[in-house]
Design a protein around this motif. Sequence first.
Motif, PDB file in Angstrom:
ATOM      1  N   ASN A 212       1.337   7.990  -5.945  1.00  0.00           N
ATOM      2  CA  ASN A 212       1.372   6.704  -6.625  1.00  0.00           C
ATOM      3  C   ASN A 212       0.942   5.587  -5.681  1.00  0.00           C
ATOM      4  N   ALA A 213       1.358   5.687  -4.415  1.00  0.00           N
ATOM      5  CA  ALA A 213       0.971   4.714  -3.388  1.00  0.00           C
ATOM      6  C   ALA A 213       0.434   5.488  -2.190  1.00  0.00           C
ATOM      7  N   PRO A 214      -0.879   5.772  -2.143  1.00  0.00           N
ATOM      8  CA  PRO A 214      -1.461   6.549  -1.037  1.00  0.00           C
ATOM      9  C   PRO A 214      -1.130   5.929   0.309  1.00  0.00           C
ATOM     10  N   SER A 242       8.115   1.847   1.078  1.00  0.00           N
ATOM     11  CA  SER A 242       8.226   2.606  -0.165  1.00  0.00           C
ATOM     12  C   SER A 242       8.343   4.104   0.102  1.00  0.00           C
ATOM     13  N   ALA A 243       8.757   4.835  -0.922  1.00  0.00           N
ATOM     14  CA  ALA A 243       8.947   6.285  -0.805  1.00  0.00           C
ATOM     15  C   ALA A 243       8.605   6.945  -2.146  1.00  0.00           C
ATOM     16  N   PRO A 257      13.292   4.278  -4.833  1.00  0.00           N
ATOM     17  CA  PRO A 257      13.618   2.959  -4.270  1.00  0.00           C
ATOM     18  C   PRO A 257      13.104   2.853  -2.834  1.00  0.00           C
ATOM     19  N   SER A 258      12.803   1.634  -2.403  1.00  0.00           N
ATOM     20  CA  SER A 258      12.259   1.413  -1.063  1.00  0.00           C
ATOM     21  C   SER A 258      13.360   1.425  -0.010  1.00  0.00           C
ATOM     22  N   MET A 259      12.967   1.783   1.214  1.00  0.00           N
ATOM     23  CA  MET A 259      13.891   1.759   2.344  1.00  0.00           C
ATOM     24  C   MET A 259      14.263   0.317   2.692  1.00  0.00           C
TER      25      MET A 259
END
Length: 430
Positions: A212-214, A242-243, A257-259
């Motif tokens: 989704n987010a390369p 992000s993860a 959810p993001s770190m």
Amino acid sequence: MLEDRSCLVPRDFPRESNWAACMNYSVDRIEAQRGKRPLEHNQENEVLQRKLPKRSDSPNGEVALDDQAGNQHNTADNSDSSSLIPVIGRDNSISCLIHCSRSDYGAIASLNTSFRSLIRSGELYRLRRQNGVVEHWVYFSCQLLEWEAFDPTRSRWMHLPSMDPNECFVFSDKESLAVGTELLVFGKEILSHVIYRYSILTNTWSSGMQMNAPRCLFGSASLREIAILAGGCDSQGKILSSAELYNSEKGTWKTLPSMNKPRKMCSAVFMDKKFYVIGGIGGTESISRLTCGEEYDLETGKWTEIPSMSPVRADADTPAASEAPPLVAVVNNDLYAADYAEMAVRKYDKKNKAWVSIGRLPERAASMNGWGLAFRACGDKLIVIGGPRAMGEGHIEVNAWVPSEGPPQWNLLGRKRSGSFVYNCAVMGC
């Protein structure tokens, strides 16, 4: 759950836990029914030594059959393909197969088309996982486009097919991850990130899958059929927090959810059924070493920051970007690290949240600021893959230590002529 058909098993069917013996029994019964004398079996290669059509063995045990010979063989052997081994029935056939070493799956696949379809479908690996049958193989690259596989149980080296990317991918930063029955290699082409996927079911590489987010330079770890990737950089070099979670059985990517902190060049592990990201580079200036770690709880979907979780050396004079990500691995829910500068093995004390030195690394495991050395968990073992520095072609060694047996005592599992610098490494358990 497989139906219990023990009452249908012939009286002389092997009852001991030697599943290869069960396979031999079944094949011999088939040969006997055709009026042939059963072949003698070598204890170490009971299935592999049988008369089979010409084939080329691959790292997953997959077989490239000669089409004509394979068709003739399958025509003769496939009188009742739905039951796999007609003498004992489909369920008992599968029970035997899931307990055979996957090194033997190539030979088994050539028995008939039903065996081959079963192995290539991935169903056997799902059943192995459900029954707690796992073999850990090590996949690593000492050449830019070449990958080797190593079976630590049989000390067997295998060469994967070559990748075929463009030159930009060849020289870009790459990460690797083994999840389910796939080996993923992440890199960058001219305008975008790209993922090359090697399947042990087909013994082939493919590309085209996208996150989704390369990203690149991220931390990642796998747990059976899932993997989590966190942090890294996007195509513009922005450090990410992000993860994403990848499910290899479904082929899906899910944004998590993001770190709490963006970070790149970090490491990650699964421990105590939670996902941990350790170390890396981040901070306000995006050039500082991060000594904290972060814990992701898969049940609550929340991240928790953990101080002093990275095994970063406080007196390090080397620029942060010149050092490799932390060399960490988990065995039996204990976290270990390789301190390449001190050639030491360290263990994380969960209670006191501190690192303690417990022994030495193998003496011949050289690195360049941590680069070129692989430190991984492989079942109940810790393994170190590397070799002494050498001009030109050198040797690569696989050393292993079982933490439950006491302080570090490294055993040499395998050694071969190769480049001694490990570019990427992943362990696949299936």
